[in-house]
Design a protein around this motif. Structure first.
Motif, PDB file in Angstrom:
ATOM      1  N   SER A  24     -10.306 -14.258   8.000  1.00 51.91           N
ATOM      2  CA  SER A  24      -9.630 -15.516   8.317  1.00 51.91           C
ATOM      3  C   SER A  24     -10.399 -16.287   9.385  1.00 51.91           C
ATOM      4  N   HIS A  25     -10.729 -15.614  10.471  1.00 48.77           N
ATOM      5  CA  HIS A  25     -11.402 -16.304  11.570  1.00 48.77           C
ATOM      6  C   HIS A  25     -12.848 -16.666  11.220  1.00 48.77           C
ATOM      7  N   LEU A  26     -13.551 -15.750  10.583  1.00 50.12           N
ATOM      8  CA  LEU A  26     -14.957 -16.013  10.300  1.00 50.12           C
ATOM      9  C   LEU A  26     -15.143 -17.063   9.213  1.00 50.12           C
ATOM     10  N   THR A  27     -14.311 -17.008   8.171  1.00 47.67           N
ATOM     11  CA  THR A  27     -14.425 -17.999   7.096  1.00 47.67           C
ATOM     12  C   THR A  27     -14.072 -19.387   7.601  1.00 47.67           C
ATOM     13  N   CYS A  28     -12.998 -19.478   8.357  1.00 46.86           N
ATOM     14  CA  CYS A  28     -12.601 -20.791   8.878  1.00 46.86           C
ATOM     15  C   CYS A  28     -13.635 -21.318   9.876  1.00 46.86           C
ATOM     16  N   GLN A  29     -14.207 -20.422  10.655  1.00 42.79           N
ATOM     17  CA  GLN A  29     -15.258 -20.833  11.588  1.00 42.79           C
ATOM     18  C   GLN A  29     -16.449 -21.442  10.845  1.00 42.79           C
ATOM     19  N   ALA A  30     -16.768 -20.890   9.692  1.00 40.90           N
ATOM     20  CA  ALA A  30     -17.887 -21.412   8.891  1.00 40.90           C
ATOM     21  C   ALA A  30     -17.627 -22.838   8.412  1.00 40.90           C
ATOM     22  N   PHE A  31     -16.367 -23.237   8.357  1.00 43.54           N
ATOM     23  CA  PHE A  31     -16.000 -24.593   7.936  1.00 43.54           C
ATOM     24  C   PHE A  31     -15.568 -25.450   9.121  1.00 43.54           C
ATOM     25  N   ASN A  32     -15.935 -25.012  10.313  1.00 47.83           N
ATOM     26  CA  ASN A  32     -15.578 -25.730  11.535  1.00 47.83           C
ATOM     27  C   ASN A  32     -14.072 -25.912  11.695  1.00 47.83           C
ATOM     28  N   CYS A  33     -13.345 -24.914  11.242  1.00 47.72           N
ATOM     29  CA  CYS A  33     -11.887 -24.907  11.389  1.00 47.72           C
ATOM     30  C   CYS A  33     -11.473 -23.684  12.213  1.00 47.72           C
ATOM     31  N   GLU A  34     -10.216 -23.657  12.594  1.00 48.85           N
ATOM     32  CA  GLU A  34      -9.676 -22.528  13.338  1.00 48.85           C
ATOM     33  C   GLU A  34      -8.573 -21.868  12.525  1.00 48.85           C
ATOM     34  N   ALA A  35      -8.423 -20.568  12.724  1.00 51.46           N
ATOM     35  CA  ALA A  35      -7.390 -19.813  12.005  1.00 51.46           C
ATOM     36  C   ALA A  35      -6.454 -19.131  12.989  1.00 51.46           C
ATOM     37  N   GLU A  36      -5.191 -19.137  12.643  1.00 53.79           N
ATOM     38  CA  GLU A  36      -4.189 -18.367  13.383  1.00 53.79           C
ATOM     39  C   GLU A  36      -3.542 -17.414  12.389  1.00 53.79           C
ATOM     40  N   PHE A  37      -3.664 -16.114  12.646  1.00 54.22           N
ATOM     41  CA  PHE A  37      -3.259 -15.087  11.688  1.00 54.22           C
ATOM     42  C   PHE A  37      -2.075 -14.292  12.219  1.00 54.22           C
ATOM     43  N   SER A  38      -1.089 -14.063  11.345  1.00 54.21           N
ATOM     44  CA  SER A  38       0.031 -13.188  11.705  1.00 54.21           C
ATOM     45  C   SER A  38       0.321 -12.264  10.535  1.00 54.21           C
ATOM     46  N   PHE A  39       0.722 -11.047  10.872  1.00 55.23           N
ATOM     47  CA  PHE A  39       0.955 -10.009   9.858  1.00 55.23           C
ATOM     48  C   PHE A  39       2.262  -9.313  10.180  1.00 55.23           C
ATOM     49  N   ASP A  40       3.200  -9.317   9.230  1.00 49.31           N
ATOM     50  CA  ASP A  40       4.541  -8.778   9.444  1.00 49.31           C
ATOM     51  C   ASP A  40       4.717  -7.523   8.595  1.00 49.31           C
ATOM     52  N   ARG A  41       4.781  -6.372   9.270  1.00 52.86           N
ATOM     53  CA  ARG A  41       4.997  -5.112   8.562  1.00 52.86           C
ATOM     54  C   ARG A  41       6.497  -4.891   8.404  1.00 52.86           C
ATOM     55  N   LYS A  42       7.002  -5.160   7.213  1.00 59.11           N
ATOM     56  CA  LYS A  42       8.438  -5.041   6.955  1.00 59.11           C
ATOM     57  C   LYS A  42       8.854  -3.583   6.763  1.00 59.11           C
ATOM     58  N   THR A  62       0.843  -1.193   0.000  1.00 53.03           N
ATOM     59  CA  THR A  62       0.000   0.000   0.000  1.00 53.03           C
ATOM     60  C   THR A  62       0.880   1.245   0.000  1.00 53.03           C
ATOM     61  N   PHE A  63       0.272   2.384  -0.321  1.00 52.38           N
ATOM     62  CA  PHE A  63       0.968   3.663  -0.258  1.00 52.38           C
ATOM     63  C   PHE A  63       0.593   4.467   0.985  1.00 52.38           C
ATOM     64  N   SER A  64      -0.356   3.963   1.775  1.00 53.28           N
ATOM     65  CA  SER A  64      -0.753   4.688   2.978  1.00 53.28           C
ATOM     66  C   SER A  64      -0.892   3.731   4.152  1.00 53.28           C
ATOM     67  N   GLU A  65      -0.591   4.238   5.329  1.00 57.64           N
ATOM     68  CA  GLU A  65      -0.707   3.450   6.549  1.00 57.64           C
ATOM     69  C   GLU A  65      -2.175   3.139   6.849  1.00 57.64           C
ATOM     70  N   GLU A  66      -3.074   4.079   6.528  1.00 60.43           N
ATOM     71  CA  GLU A  66      -4.493   3.882   6.803  1.00 60.43           C
ATOM     72  C   GLU A  66      -5.055   2.702   6.011  1.00 60.43           C
ATOM     73  N   THR A  67      -4.687   2.621   4.742  1.00 61.41           N
ATOM     74  CA  THR A  67      -5.149   1.500   3.922  1.00 61.41           C
ATOM     75  C   THR A  67      -4.548   0.193   4.405  1.00 61.41           C
ATOM     76  N   LEU A  68      -3.310   0.246   4.840  1.00 58.00           N
ATOM     77  CA  LEU A  68      -2.673  -0.955   5.373  1.00 58.00           C
ATOM     78  C   LEU A  68      -3.387  -1.426   6.638  1.00 58.00           C
ATOM     79  N   ASP A  69      -3.741  -0.492   7.508  1.00 53.67           N
ATOM     80  CA  ASP A  69      -4.485  -0.851   8.726  1.00 53.67           C
ATOM     81  C   ASP A  69      -5.796  -1.544   8.367  1.00 53.67           C
ATOM     82  N   LEU A  70      -6.494  -1.005   7.375  1.00 51.94           N
ATOM     83  CA  LEU A  70      -7.771  -1.575   6.947  1.00 51.94           C
ATOM     84  C   LEU A  70      -7.586  -2.997   6.428  1.00 51.94           C
ATOM     85  N   ILE A  71      -6.588  -3.195   5.574  1.00 54.26           N
ATOM     86  CA  ILE A  71      -6.391  -4.515   4.974  1.00 54.26           C
ATOM     87  C   ILE A  71      -5.999  -5.541   6.026  1.00 54.26           C
TER      88      ILE A  71
END
Length: 399
Positions: A277-295, A260-269
């Protein structure tokens, strides 16, 4: 084109240094031979050096004829990429699996040429700091140097960077106020399901189906949640799951990048990836673990410094050869971290179409991160001239 004459005479000497560095590429934080060469050259020209910032970084201090309290930083990166070179010309990489495929060898050479001139002439007031940075390629060498005291030990008023740009004609430059390169960020989504025999899928919770649906859902973030006037890229680059044709696995994993070119858009994404991640996996009776690395954050050029740099460039190559509205790149650059600490500007210098490559080059295009790439040595006097003129004029300007 108005080049600094002594630098033109030194082109063969500096080209030899550049090609020697190209032939001996070193990866992030391993640039010992390269930093030794840089340090030895700077010292031979009477430049005071400081080593060890960011492990292998080198900073040279060049004082002018008088001290007016003004100072400027000029930065070049030194590291290579972990990839196999396709070229076979004489200065091709001698180390399998390592290559200067982004031109950091050339960036180092241009700054060395400028440092030599500034040290020999010192026809300026104030101080020039020449910064040779390790580990730009994804390992945040700029941050390591900053954390080790770059701006406290060397209190520069502004800092400037430059990168060669294939496809842009030699003798031309690209510059723009605001974002010129995007933030660089990476995500991982680990999906936990319940394994089963592939012939009896009803007995398990399939993480692959969750991953497939999630991959589709993530694309809606850019198309439905983001302001269409604010550029962004979300790319899924890896999907790992399973090891046998007749087994529904317990786990799946998605990986990718966000730019992204802006921090605000990055926060949104980031927020929406986490939610989906959590809601979609929950719909399939699965669990999600999410990590995001801001380089790297976006590389944002400051208004005054951008206008100043553009004028210097115009005076060297002519107004028609300076694109002041160059299209920004979604690539990332850790010089952005220096620009968060000090005002400054990052520019592109045209590397041409690849016609400069000598016999023995690979069959691929001369693009960044391509196995057939090689830096264009014609840029050395031009890039070094920019550094010299920028430093002298910046230090002579009151602000």
């Amino acid at each position: 084109m108005k080049l600094v004459e002594p630098i033109v005479r030194w082109q063969d000497e500096i080209t030899a240094i550049r090609r020697d560095i190209h032939a001996h590429p070193e990866l992030a934080y391993q640039e010992k031979r390269t930093s030794d060469i840089v340090a030895q050259q700077l010292e031979s020209w009477g430049i005071e050096i400081h080593r060890g910032l960011g492990i292998t970084g080198v900073v040279g201090t060049i004082h002018g004829k008088t001290q007016n309290g003004r100072s400027i930083g000029l930065r070049a990166d030194m590291d290579a990429l972990p990839m196999q070179e396709a070229n076979t010309f004489e200065h091709a990489s001698k180390h399998p699996g390592k290559m200067h495929a982004c031109g950091h060898d050339g960036h180092t050479a241009m700054l060395l040429a400028a440092a030599k001139y500034l040290a020999q002439h010192r026809d300026f007031d104030g101080t020039v700091y020449v910064i040779f940075q390790p580990a730009e390629e994804g390992h945040i060498g700029a941050k390591r140097m900053i954390d080790d005291g770059l701006f406290s030990l060397f209190p520069m008023d502004a800092v400037f960077g430059m990168h060669n740009w294939p496809g842009m004609a030699v003798g031309t430059f690209g510059i723009i106020e605001g974002p010129i390169m995007a933030s660089s960020n990476y995500f991982k989504i680990a999906i936990k399901g319940k394994g089963a025999h592939a012939a009896m899928p009803h007995l398990g919770n399939d993480p692959i189906m969750a991953a497939v649906q999630l991959a589709q859902a993530l694309q809606t973030i850019v198309t439905r949640n983001r302001n269409p006037f604010d550029p962004a890229v979300l790319s899924i680059t890896q999907l790992h799951a399973g090891s046998a044709d007749n087994v529904i696995p317990e786990d799946a994993e998605l990986r990718g990048t966000v730019r992204t070119f802006s921090e605000e858009t990055l926060d949104l994404i980031e927020k929406r990836i986490n939610e989906l991640s959590h809601l979609t996996c929950q719909a399939f009776n699965c669990e999600a673990e999410f990590s995001f690395d801001r380089k790297y954050p976006p590389t944002l050029n400051h208004p005054y410094e951008t206008a100043f740099s553009a004028q210097v460039l115009k005076d060297i190559v002519g107004e028609q050869h300076v694109d002041e509205e160059v299209q920004p790149s979604m690539g990332g650059e850790d010089f952005s971290l220096m620009l968060k600490e000090r005002p400054g500007c990052y520019i592109w210098i045209g590397n041409g179409q690849g016609d400069h490559r000598t016999p023995g080059h690979g069959m691929g295009p001369c693009m960044l991160h391509n196995a057939s790439y090689d830096f264009n040595d014609e840029l050395i006097p031009l890039g070094a001239t920019y550094w010299v003129e920028l430093a002298k004029r910046w230090l002579a300007t009151e602000r």
